[in-house]
Design an enzyme around this catalytic site. Structure first.
Site, PDB file in Angstrom:
ATOM      1  N   ASP A 104      -5.785   3.743  16.687  1.00  0.00           N
ATOM      2  CA  ASP A 104      -5.143   4.327  15.510  1.00  0.00           C
ATOM      3  C   ASP A 104      -5.102   5.846  15.588  1.00  0.00           C
ATOM      4  O   ASP A 104      -5.891   6.476  16.287  1.00  0.00           O
ATOM      5  CB  ASP A 104      -5.927   3.892  14.261  1.00  0.00           C
ATOM      6  CG  ASP A 104      -5.094   3.925  12.998  1.00  0.00           C
ATOM      7  OD1 ASP A 104      -3.962   4.432  13.031  1.00  0.00           O
ATOM      8  OD2 ASP A 104      -5.585   3.433  11.963  1.00  0.00           O
ATOM      9  N   GLU A 143      -0.303  -1.774   3.342  1.00  0.00           N
ATOM     10  CA  GLU A 143      -1.379  -0.842   3.004  1.00  0.00           C
ATOM     11  C   GLU A 143      -0.930   0.169   1.954  1.00  0.00           C
ATOM     12  O   GLU A 143      -1.748   0.682   1.177  1.00  0.00           O
ATOM     13  CB  GLU A 143      -1.873  -0.116   4.252  1.00  0.00           C
ATOM     14  CG  GLU A 143      -0.884   0.871   4.856  1.00  0.00           C
ATOM     15  CD  GLU A 143      -1.455   1.609   6.062  1.00  0.00           C
ATOM     16  OE1 GLU A 143      -2.353   1.047   6.707  1.00  0.00           O
ATOM     17  OE2 GLU A 143      -1.004   2.725   6.344  1.00  0.00           O
TER      18      GLU A 143
END
Length: 663
Positions: free
Chosen positions: A414, A469
């Site tokens: 990430d 998200e």
């Protein structure tokens, strides 16, 4: 089997003024044509059934030593070929792809070639270095000139930026702005894929493939014209550790060029996908077809599947006798849930490694990884670790070796947030190194897929999507429902999406709120179920908590049974921003998903893809009160009509999901 035929009828050569040569390359079905002009400036145009789609658009590549490919370049010769072959696709929306195209290769004396391909569904071109010396690419010109002020779905770089340079650092998560070309934001970069809406319902989708050791392409319209032009992040000259929890590399200065390239380099494909109907964009293979074939010889260890995930639901367990959070008791509960529901993986997202150290060997005291791996193995569940970019990059080989030996199955990497050449190179090194140790990679906080998942199939998923998200911290001011029926026609053209659906708390447009500890989705329960069919995702998250899923076992059973890779896909119907229906097959079982925007909708599904015989269907449809109570749904079992037509109703922000099997 591959057929390669040198022909004389694939293109027409016309010699124009001042030695300019024009070539017309047609698609196998003859509907699509690219006219390539090679003179003082190389350019191309695109037409469909005789209608101009792209006016002459120049292309060039500026190198060091004062050389520019495509300007005043001397054409040496031209060759054509026709190819029809079957591609074995791995961990994809179908297991076989027909790769059928006509090709024109222009060889130039300045040690480069231009390759054009015409498919029935689009045109693609790429530069190829044919010389013996390494080169510096200072810039590349890719232009797309339209004949009218068409409207486009533009994925601008998200956020407020002071200049173009700062926009090259971004999360690649976006919404879409629908606007005429001339009214595009002149100060903003957009990334691909990007869709332009033409006359007669046709669309052009601009994309790229086989992006290796080269920066990704942004698009912009800085003059308010009817043209889009390329921009590329310059090569980093210096970077420093910083950003999110000290896990990123922030570029502090850049070189006056975009790429350092080896001799014989093959540069990325520039793709102009053409659709006559919107639904064709929801099932297009060009990015995958144009990518380099797999370089791995053994794929048997690569296991797609689903992932029980804790971050979105904020470790949201209840009715347990321990405090839920980043600790072994919590993860064992997720492992138990995964095992019980035959979910292949559990992820340990951010929090298992000590914060601010960017060190994947520094584990918080509440976590005993070896113990967790042993427990997961006993339950036939694999573990995946979240990894911040710099923590992974700084010691990649050791990290992969150590955690592979421990029994970890892969990494969710990430916060790369760049696609300059240096960062693209990282993605390939990460794929190669992870494959060496038989580990999966899910690239999060990254640019859109450009075919690396074909070249290295252990790269199993990508974010670069405005996923669920976002619902944790935004309210009804964000229209995620419309995004859900826009993204599959645009972003998903590039490849899989780590969207992370599966919410069991569902809200209407009026009732949705961003609540971190107990997040919810916009739209109905059936919408969440349908997204497991609609969205391509070989490694597919279950975003909600075991507690929520155990209260909704009927929905959990459907989710856990839906495949994540497919033998075939059929786009049934759709209009960008309004609705979409897709059917996908695994073995002899079909799944159908449908989504609508905030408009309640009746949709007729054409199930003529089914073979002869009698079929039953397990149906999940929006309940009678789903417009007010978004979690309201009904499950029923029906016989598939003999005429293969089925009308379904969806609530506002609704969805429909169905599993079809032989009687």
């Amino acid at each position: 089997m591959k057929y390669l035929l040198f022909t004389i009828f694939l293109f027409t050569l016309v010699t124009g003024l001042h030695g300019q040569k024009k070539f017309e390359l047609k698609s196998p079905d003859g509907k699509l044509a690219a006219t390539v002009s090679a003179g003082s400036q190389v350019s191309y145009s695109v037409s469909y059934e005789g209608d101009i789609l792209l006016k002459p658009s120049s292309l060039s590549m500026e190198l060091d030593k004062g050389v520019t490919w495509g300007r005043d370049s001397k054409l040496q010769n031209a060759k054509t070929s026709s190819v029809r072959q079957e591609i074995d696709a791995h961990f994809y929306k179908r297991n076989k792809i027909t790769d059928h195209y006509n090709e024109l290769t222009l060889h130039f004396r300045e040690n480069f070639s231009l390759i054009f391909r015409a498919y029935n569904e689009g045109i693609a071109y790429r530069f190829v270095s044919t010389g013996t010396r390494d080169i510096i690419v200072k810039n590349e010109e890719a232009s797309f000139n339209f004949d009218k002020d068409y409207s486009a779905y533009v994925p601008y770089v998200k956020g407020k930026f002071k200049d173009t340079e700062s926009q090259f650092f971004n999360s690649f998560e976006n919404e879409y702005t629908y606007a005429p070309l001339s009214r595009m934001n002149r100060d903003k970069l957009a990334f691909t894929p990007l869709v332009v809406c033409l006359d007669k319902g046709r669309k052009i989708c601009l994309a790229e493939s086989d992006l290796e050791s080269y920066p990704g392409m942004f698009l912009s319209n800085k003059t308010g014209s009817l043209s889009l032009s390329s921009s590329f992040a310059p090569y980093p000259a210096a970077a420093e550790q910083g950003g999110h929890n000290q896990l990123q590399q922030l570029v502090t200065s850049r070189q006056p060029y975009i790429a350092k390239s080896k001799a014989k380099s093959r540069f990325p494909w520039r793709i102009i996908i053409v659709s006559a109907k919107d639904k064709e964009l929801a099932d297009n293979d060009m990015v995958y077809k144009l990518a380099s074939p797999t370089r791995l010889t053994d794929l048997s260890w690569i296991k797609p599947g689903k992932v029980a995930w804790e971050w979105w639901n904020h470790w949201g367990l209840s009715n347990v006798d321990f405090e839920a959070g980043v600790n072994n008791d919590t993860y064992k509960a997720y492992i138990d849930f995964a095992s019980k529901n035959k979910i292949e993986y559990v992820i340990l997202d951010e929090g298992w490694a000590v914060n601010l150290k960017a060190d994947m060997f520094s584990i918080v005291p509440e976590i005993d990884l070896k113990n967790l791996v042993a427990y997961a193995n006993s339950k036939n569940v694999g573990l995946i670790l979240w990894a911040g970019y710099y923590a992974f990059e700084r010691d990649m080989e050791r990290v992969c070796r150590h955690y592979s030996e421990m029994g970890i199955k892969g990494f969710k990497i990430d916060f790369m947030d760049r696609d300059d050449q240096q960062m693209v190179d990282f993605h390939y090194r990460a794929a190669v190194t992870a494959a060496k140790y038989k580990m999966l990679v899910d690239f999060h906080g990254t640019y859109k897929p450009t075919g690396i998942n074909r070249t290295y199939p252990n790269v199993i998923n990508f974010e670069a999507v405005h996923g669920l998200e976002q619902m944790k911290w935004t309210g009804p001011e964000l229209d995620q429902v419309t995004y859900d029926v826009t993204m599959p026609f645009i972003r998903m053209v590039a490849g899989p999406v780590d969207y992370t659906q599966g919410a069991m708390r569902n809200a209407t447009k009026r009732t949705h709120r961003g609540i971190n500890d107990e997040p919810m989705s916009q739209g109905t329960r059936c919408r969440q179920l349908a997204e497991y069919v609609i969205f391509e995702s070989p490694l597919n998250m279950l975003c909600d908590s075991p507690t929520s899923y155990e209260k909704e076992q009927e929905c959990t059973n459907f989710i856990s049974a839906v495949p994540t890779v497919w033998d075939n896909t059929v786009a049934l119907d759709g209009k960008i921003g309004q609705y979409l229906s897709i059917a996908r097959r695994k073995a002899d079982v079909w799944y159908v998903g449908a989504l609508t925007n905030w408009d309640a909708r009746k949709l007729e599904l054409d199930l003529s893809f089914l073979d002869e015989g009698d079929y039953m269907a397990e149906v999940y449809r929006d309940g009678a009160n789903a417009n007010r109570i978004a979690s309201d749904y009904k499950k029923e079992t029906i016989a598939v009509p003999s005429n293969r037509k089925l009308t379904v109703s969806m609530a506002q922000g609704g969805g429909f999901a169905m599993k079809i099997y032989k009687k």
